[in-house]
Design an enzyme around this catalytic site. Sequence first.
Site, mmCIF file in Angstrom:
data_model
loop_
_atom_site.group_PDB
_atom_site.id
_atom_site.type_symbol
_atom_site.label_atom_id
_atom_site.label_comp_id
_atom_site.label_asym_id
_atom_site.label_seq_id
_atom_site.Cartn_x
_atom_site.Cartn_y
_atom_site.Cartn_z
ATOM 1 N N CYS A 100 -10.520 29.077 149.653
ATOM 2 C CA CYS A 100 -11.868 28.513 149.661
ATOM 3 C C CYS A 100 -11.805 27.111 149.029
ATOM 4 O O CYS A 100 -11.342 26.959 147.899
ATOM 5 C CB CYS A 100 -12.833 29.400 148.878
ATOM 6 N N CYS A 107 -5.128 33.448 143.365
ATOM 7 C CA CYS A 107 -5.797 33.987 144.557
ATOM 8 C C CYS A 107 -5.055 33.498 145.785
ATOM 9 O O CYS A 107 -4.581 32.364 145.821
ATOM 10 C CB CYS A 107 -7.255 33.508 144.601
ATOM 11 N N CYS A 142 -19.012 30.791 138.048
ATOM 12 C CA CYS A 142 -18.427 31.157 139.346
ATOM 13 C C CYS A 142 -17.566 30.031 139.888
ATOM 14 O O CYS A 142 -17.999 28.890 139.965
ATOM 15 C CB CYS A 142 -19.511 31.369 140.395
ATOM 16 N N CYS A 155 -13.485 26.322 145.458
ATOM 17 C CA CYS A 155 -13.240 27.221 144.331
ATOM 18 C C CYS A 155 -12.002 26.792 143.541
ATOM 19 O O CYS A 155 -10.944 26.544 144.116
ATOM 20 C CB CYS A 155 -13.061 28.643 144.845
ATOM 21 N N LEU A 209 -20.735 34.590 151.546
ATOM 22 C CA LEU A 209 -20.951 34.157 152.936
ATOM 23 C C LEU A 209 -20.915 32.629 153.028
ATOM 24 O O LEU A 209 -20.132 32.068 153.772
ATOM 25 C CB LEU A 209 -22.284 34.726 153.436
ATOM 26 N N HIS A 210 -21.787 31.977 152.306
ATOM 27 C CA HIS A 210 -21.856 30.509 152.198
ATOM 28 C C HIS A 210 -22.211 29.783 153.492
ATOM 29 O O HIS A 210 -22.717 28.665 153.437
ATOM 30 C CB HIS A 210 -20.575 29.909 151.617
ATOM 31 N N GLU A 269 -8.594 35.342 133.576
ATOM 32 C CA GLU A 269 -9.799 35.124 132.788
ATOM 33 C C GLU A 269 -10.840 36.193 133.084
ATOM 34 O O GLU A 269 -10.963 36.671 134.211
ATOM 35 C CB GLU A 269 -10.349 33.728 133.087
ATOM 36 N N CYS A 305 -17.572 39.939 133.985
ATOM 37 C CA CYS A 305 -17.046 39.410 135.244
ATOM 38 C C CYS A 305 -15.524 39.463 135.131
ATOM 39 O O CYS A 305 -14.938 38.792 134.283
ATOM 40 C CB CYS A 305 -17.544 37.982 135.429
ATOM 41 N N GLY A 336 -9.307 36.048 141.987
ATOM 42 C CA GLY A 336 -8.675 36.924 142.969
ATOM 43 C C GLY A 336 -9.619 37.522 143.975
ATOM 44 O O GLY A 336 -10.848 37.410 143.852
ATOM 45 N N GLU A 337 -9.050 38.143 144.987
ATOM 46 C CA GLU A 337 -9.823 38.809 146.038
ATOM 47 C C GLU A 337 -9.624 40.318 145.871
ATOM 48 O O GLU A 337 -8.538 40.840 146.175
ATOM 49 C CB GLU A 337 -9.332 38.309 147.411
HETATM 50 N N1 SAH Z 1 -12.732 36.545 146.109
HETATM 51 C C1 SAH Z 1 -13.980 37.201 145.848
HETATM 52 C C2 SAH Z 1 -14.264 37.320 144.373
HETATM 53 C C3 SAH Z 1 -14.543 36.003 143.670
HETATM 54 S S1 SAH Z 1 -16.231 35.961 143.350
HETATM 55 C C4 SAH Z 1 -15.085 36.493 146.590
HETATM 56 O O1 SAH Z 1 -14.839 35.440 147.131
HETATM 57 O O2 SAH Z 1 -16.186 37.028 146.669
HETATM 58 C C5 SAH Z 1 -16.529 34.345 142.933
HETATM 59 C C6 SAH Z 1 -17.809 33.849 143.580
HETATM 60 O O3 SAH Z 1 -18.033 32.502 143.194
HETATM 61 C C7 SAH Z 1 -17.718 33.874 145.080
HETATM 62 O O4 SAH Z 1 -18.960 34.171 145.631
HETATM 63 C C8 SAH Z 1 -17.347 32.438 145.374
HETATM 64 O O5 SAH Z 1 -17.644 32.073 146.686
HETATM 65 C C9 SAH Z 1 -18.179 31.718 144.355
HETATM 66 N N2 SAH Z 1 -17.699 30.374 144.051
HETATM 67 C C10 SAH Z 1 -16.465 29.897 144.184
HETATM 68 N N3 SAH Z 1 -16.416 28.623 143.776
HETATM 69 C C11 SAH Z 1 -17.652 28.300 143.373
HETATM 70 C C12 SAH Z 1 -18.224 27.144 142.799
HETATM 71 N N4 SAH Z 1 -17.495 26.070 142.576
HETATM 72 N N5 SAH Z 1 -19.531 27.168 142.464
HETATM 73 C C13 SAH Z 1 -20.275 28.278 142.664
HETATM 74 N N6 SAH Z 1 -19.779 29.409 143.184
HETATM 75 C C14 SAH Z 1 -18.491 29.418 143.530
#
Ligand code: SAH
Length: 346
Positions: free
Chosen positions: A117, A113, A338, A120, A220-221, A93, A106, A164-165
């Site tokens: 996480c 992936c 996201c 996600c 980071l989170h 997507e 985006c 993906g990463e």
């Molecule tokens: N793998 C990479 C690229 C993905 S970016 C990375 O982790 O940075 C996608 C972004 O959305 C990341 O910052 C991820 O942490 C965030 N994300 C994932 N699930 C989410 C959710 N349910 N709500 C808001 N942000 C989320």
Amino acid sequence: MTKKQDIRTLSKEALRKFFENNHEKAFRGNQVYEWLWVKSAHSFEEMTNISKETRLLLEEYFVINHIKVDQMQRSADGTIKNAVKLHDGFIVESVLIPTETRTTACVSSQVGCSLDCTFCATAQLQKKRNLNPDEIYDQVAIINQQSKLYFGRKLSNIVFMGMGEPLMNYNNVLLAIDKITADEGLAMSPKRITLSTSGIPKMIKKLADDEVKFNLAVSLHSAQEEIRNKIMPFSTSFPLDDLKEALLYWYQKTKSKVSFEYVIWKGINDTEDAIGALVKFCKQVPSKVNLIEYNPVENSGFQQASPEIINKYIETLERHKIIVNVRRSRGKDIDAACGQLANKQS
Ligand code: SAH
């Protein structure tokens, strides 16, 4: 018969060599390269300044693999989500996010992936394969066209925040960015591109060594090791101290501040200690913070923290002179926001 090669995996040099080896002028390589990357040709037939014989020669050895928009959904807020089909049938997507002044693409870097996480949706899909440079480039080219068609302007920004990463598909992502920024491509400024990683220290250092010119974001989170390891289990292999060291190295080499992406969840990182840890981390690493709204993911059990807690984060960060932006979620009604990308078509 041997399998035909995807011509778009060839560099311009390799194309020139191909023609030389086949007793044609190397310059044909430049012409074909332009058809492939500037004019986005989908077939050899379209290459009208190339003779029929030469086109047949190309047909004999190569295919042009293009991605195709399989389904397009539009959100009430203007966001467009594309499900794009790859030549082997997999779907990824990519999302177009319009604001008053910009259009951001985006894009995805992998099918599924390999990270885990817990918040996600993409993590619930297994990683099937890496995307090729042209498959990444095509997503951007398609969104650029959609931007012109629906919003009357060119694409202005790109974020590698789809499926993906990106740092686990390092070479292909960098090759795609080379094409996106090249004059013989989309000629976009690297300053308008942001690569987001969940934080893989070794690869962040590699980016710095490769002197890339685009922006870096890290999901980071949590700046508390134990909590981060719980919500992003893979990070157990990448301690925060290593991440910090890699980010200091990145800043030293690039002089560009990293952006931390951060979601605040109820019962996870909504404490004074969590805020304190983030402030401390940000003071050690030249950075800014993007607070992202949580986009609900089925069966994940996460819940966004209250507005009071979010305000407390903002106040505390600002008091410590840390730049903080609050990112509103876009395209949530079509699962385009996201962390919601999971090939769920309605
Ligand atoms: N793998 C990479 C690229 C993905 S970016 C990375 O982790 O940075 C996608 C972004 O959305 C990341 O910052 C991820 O942490 C965030 N994300 C994932 N699930 C989410 C959710 N349910 N709500 C808001 N942000 C989320």
